[in-house]
Design an enzyme around this catalytic site. Structure first.
Site, PDB file in Angstrom:
ATOM      1  N   ALA A  19       0.809  -1.230   0.000  1.00  0.00           N
ATOM      2  CA  ALA A  19       0.000   0.000   0.000  1.00  0.00           C
ATOM      3  C   ALA A  19       0.838   1.273   0.000  1.00  0.00           C
ATOM      4  CB  ALA A  19      -0.929  -0.008   1.215  1.00  0.00           C
ATOM      5  N   SER A  20       2.150   1.151   0.068  1.00  0.00           N
ATOM      6  CA  SER A  20       2.962   2.365   0.260  1.00  0.00           C
ATOM      7  C   SER A  20       2.998   3.252  -0.974  1.00  0.00           C
ATOM      8  CB  SER A  20       4.385   1.992   0.679  1.00  0.00           C
ATOM      9  OG  SER A  20       5.024   1.233  -0.334  1.00  0.00           O
ATOM     10  N   TYR A 160       7.893 -14.028 -12.914  1.00  0.00           N
ATOM     11  CA  TYR A 160       6.730 -13.154 -12.657  1.00  0.00           C
ATOM     12  C   TYR A 160       5.464 -13.744 -13.283  1.00  0.00           C
ATOM     13  CZ  TYR A 160       4.188  -8.637 -12.595  1.00  0.00           C
ATOM     14  OH  TYR A 160       3.276  -7.624 -12.403  1.00  0.00           O
ATOM     15  N   LYS A 164       2.151 -15.036 -11.324  1.00  0.00           N
ATOM     16  CA  LYS A 164       0.842 -14.432 -11.575  1.00  0.00           C
ATOM     17  C   LYS A 164      -0.149 -15.465 -12.142  1.00  0.00           C
ATOM     18  CE  LYS A 164       1.910 -10.166 -10.314  1.00  0.00           C
ATOM     19  NZ  LYS A 164       1.344  -9.593  -9.084  1.00  0.00           N
TER      20      LYS A 164
HETATM   21  P1  NAP Z   1       5.220  -0.679  -7.170  1.00  0.00           P
HETATM   22  O1  NAP Z   1       4.914   0.737  -7.471  1.00  0.00           O
HETATM   23  O2  NAP Z   1       6.605  -1.179  -7.354  1.00  0.00           O
HETATM   24  O3  NAP Z   1       4.744  -0.963  -5.652  1.00  0.00           O
HETATM   25  C1  NAP Z   1       4.932  -2.242  -5.088  1.00  0.00           C
HETATM   26  C2  NAP Z   1       4.368  -2.249  -3.689  1.00  0.00           C
HETATM   27  O4  NAP Z   1       4.604  -3.544  -3.107  1.00  0.00           O
HETATM   28  C3  NAP Z   1       5.048  -1.233  -2.785  1.00  0.00           C
HETATM   29  O5  NAP Z   1       4.106  -0.719  -1.877  1.00  0.00           O
HETATM   30  C4  NAP Z   1       6.087  -2.071  -2.055  1.00  0.00           C
HETATM   31  O6  NAP Z   1       6.400  -1.451  -0.836  1.00  0.00           O
HETATM   32  C5  NAP Z   1       5.312  -3.381  -1.880  1.00  0.00           C
HETATM   33  N1  NAP Z   1       6.164  -4.543  -1.668  1.00  0.00           N
HETATM   34  C6  NAP Z   1       7.101  -5.049  -2.499  1.00  0.00           C
HETATM   35  N2  NAP Z   1       7.691  -6.128  -1.932  1.00  0.00           N
HETATM   36  C7  NAP Z   1       7.112  -6.277  -0.710  1.00  0.00           C
HETATM   37  C8  NAP Z   1       7.306  -7.184   0.348  1.00  0.00           C
HETATM   38  N3  NAP Z   1       8.213  -8.171   0.294  1.00  0.00           N
HETATM   39  N4  NAP Z   1       6.552  -7.045   1.463  1.00  0.00           N
HETATM   40  C9  NAP Z   1       5.631  -6.052   1.550  1.00  0.00           C
HETATM   41  N5  NAP Z   1       5.403  -5.171   0.579  1.00  0.00           N
HETATM   42  C10 NAP Z   1       6.140  -5.277  -0.542  1.00  0.00           C
HETATM   43  O7  NAP Z   1       4.300  -1.664  -8.014  1.00  0.00           O
HETATM   44  P2  NAP Z   1       2.858  -1.451  -8.664  1.00  0.00           P
HETATM   45  O8  NAP Z   1       3.070  -1.152 -10.104  1.00  0.00           O
HETATM   46  O9  NAP Z   1       2.022  -0.569  -7.824  1.00  0.00           O
HETATM   47  O10 NAP Z   1       2.316  -2.955  -8.602  1.00  0.00           O
HETATM   48  C11 NAP Z   1       1.371  -3.409  -7.653  1.00  0.00           C
HETATM   49  C12 NAP Z   1       0.885  -4.780  -8.057  1.00  0.00           C
HETATM   50  O11 NAP Z   1       0.316  -4.711  -9.371  1.00  0.00           O
HETATM   51  C13 NAP Z   1       1.993  -5.836  -8.131  1.00  0.00           C
HETATM   52  O12 NAP Z   1       1.501  -7.067  -7.681  1.00  0.00           O
HETATM   53  C14 NAP Z   1       2.312  -5.896  -9.601  1.00  0.00           C
HETATM   54  O13 NAP Z   1       2.849  -7.132  -9.964  1.00  0.00           O
HETATM   55  C15 NAP Z   1       0.934  -5.678 -10.200  1.00  0.00           C
HETATM   56  N6  NAP Z   1       0.975  -5.214 -11.581  1.00  0.00           N
HETATM   57  C16 NAP Z   1       1.487  -3.999 -11.909  1.00  0.00           C
HETATM   58  C17 NAP Z   1       1.503  -3.616 -13.241  1.00  0.00           C
HETATM   59  C18 NAP Z   1       2.008  -2.279 -13.678  1.00  0.00           C
HETATM   60  O14 NAP Z   1       2.019  -2.039 -14.911  1.00  0.00           O
HETATM   61  N7  NAP Z   1       2.447  -1.410 -12.807  1.00  0.00           N
HETATM   62  C19 NAP Z   1       1.014  -4.471 -14.220  1.00  0.00           C
HETATM   63  C20 NAP Z   1       0.511  -5.699 -13.855  1.00  0.00           C
HETATM   64  C21 NAP Z   1       0.487  -6.063 -12.536  1.00  0.00           C
HETATM   65  P3  NAP Z   1       7.828  -1.552  -0.090  1.00  0.00           P
HETATM   66  O15 NAP Z   1       8.874  -1.515  -1.155  1.00  0.00           O
HETATM   67  O16 NAP Z   1       7.833  -0.393   0.845  1.00  0.00           O
HETATM   68  O17 NAP Z   1       7.763  -2.849   0.634  1.00  0.00           O
END
Ligand code: NAP
Length: 253
Positions: A19-20, A160, A164
């Protein structure tokens, strides 16, 4: 819906991992705006405290918990203590995720394990811990955040995409196991969303993705939050086991 929920007395408790920032932050803000008590989870405390303060300043309820979701004991223990502290868990959004991209032939065991642990095993651990409090409350909405990579594959993302895709099987199985308890489980598969995760991808990749989009823009985190809002609502009780691709028509999967 329980009588208490119908009369508006129940404040639904929603756990959002990752959520950060990015998608998780948008989901947390949206659910808080809709009156949920949001439990914010990620590894680093400071951004969670900032987000909690932001939600509270606009009249919402939030709790912040720094937890590494890749640490099974820490995650399971945190969810149990949230249930004890807040008395219920109604909504679980397994959103935390990482990428460690590379061609399969060159991928290290460590990069494989880390991505599977963070993106797939954590969701199983969280669901296992949250299911009992949901059953006690006779209500549950579980959402796993997958990816279109898990549906159609993506060169350079064996770890990945496997994680997924694994979430899709987990989602369907949990939907079957817990549907009779008024607990639904669905997967939202984002396409290309503008966040830290995608920021540094080369321009050619972004141009390629844009060319595949039916809706001619890259996604934003709020696009995903809107879908999560619906599948976690009380009225979405007949929707379960589904993979919903929110990708601007990129895959139409
Ligand atoms: P992001 O901006 O990199 O954010 C990832 C989040 O996950 C951060 O809050 C991070 O916080 C947290 N996180 C990572 N590892 C963690 C751990 N071991 N324990 C607890 N928290 C953890 O990524 P996003 O793009 O928002 O992606 C969110 C989700 O959507 C992911 O599951 C990603 O695979 C999925 N997704 C994203 C996209 C895209 O295009 N962006 C596409 C398809 C799917 P901390 O680093 O502070 O822990």
């Amino acid at each position: 819906m329980s009588d208490a929920a119908q009369s508006g007395q129940v404040k639904r408790v929603a756990i959002v991992t990752g959520a950060s920032r990015g998608i998780g932050k948008a989901i947390a803000l949206r659910l808080a705006r809709e009156g949920r008590h949001v439990v914010l989870v990620s590894r680093t405390q400071a951004p969670l405290d900032d987000l909690r303060a932001q939600i509270q300043a606009s009249g919402g309820l939030a709790t912040a918990r720094a937890v590494d979701v890749a640490d099974r004991n820490a995650l399971g223990g945190a969810i149990e203590s949230i249930a004890d502290e807040l008395g219920r868990i109604d909504i679980l959004v397994n959103n935390a995720g990482i990428t460690k991209d590379g061609l399969a032939l060159r991928m290290s065991d460590e990069d494989w394990d880390q991505v599977l642990q963070t993106n797939l095993t954590s969701a199983f651990v969280a669901i296992r811990a949250a299911a009992r409090p949901m059953m006690r409350g006779k209500f549950g909405r579980i959402v796993n955040i997958g990816s279109t990579s898990g549906v159609v594959g993506n060169a350079g993302q064996a770890n990945y995409a496997a994680a997924k895709a694994g979430l899709i099987g987990l989602t369907k199985t949990i939907a079957r196991e817990l549907g009779g308890k008024n607990i639904t489980c669905n997967l939202i598969a984002p396409g290309f969303i503008q966040t830290d995760m995608t920021e540094n991808l080369p321009k050619e990749v972004k141009d390629h993705v844009m060319a595949l989009m039916a809706v001619k823009r890259l996604g934003v985190s709020e696009d995903i939050a809107a879908a999560v809002s619906y599948v976690t609502s009380d009225e979405a009780g007949y929707l379960t086991g589904q993979t919903i691709c929110v990708d601007g028509g990129m895959t139409m999967c």
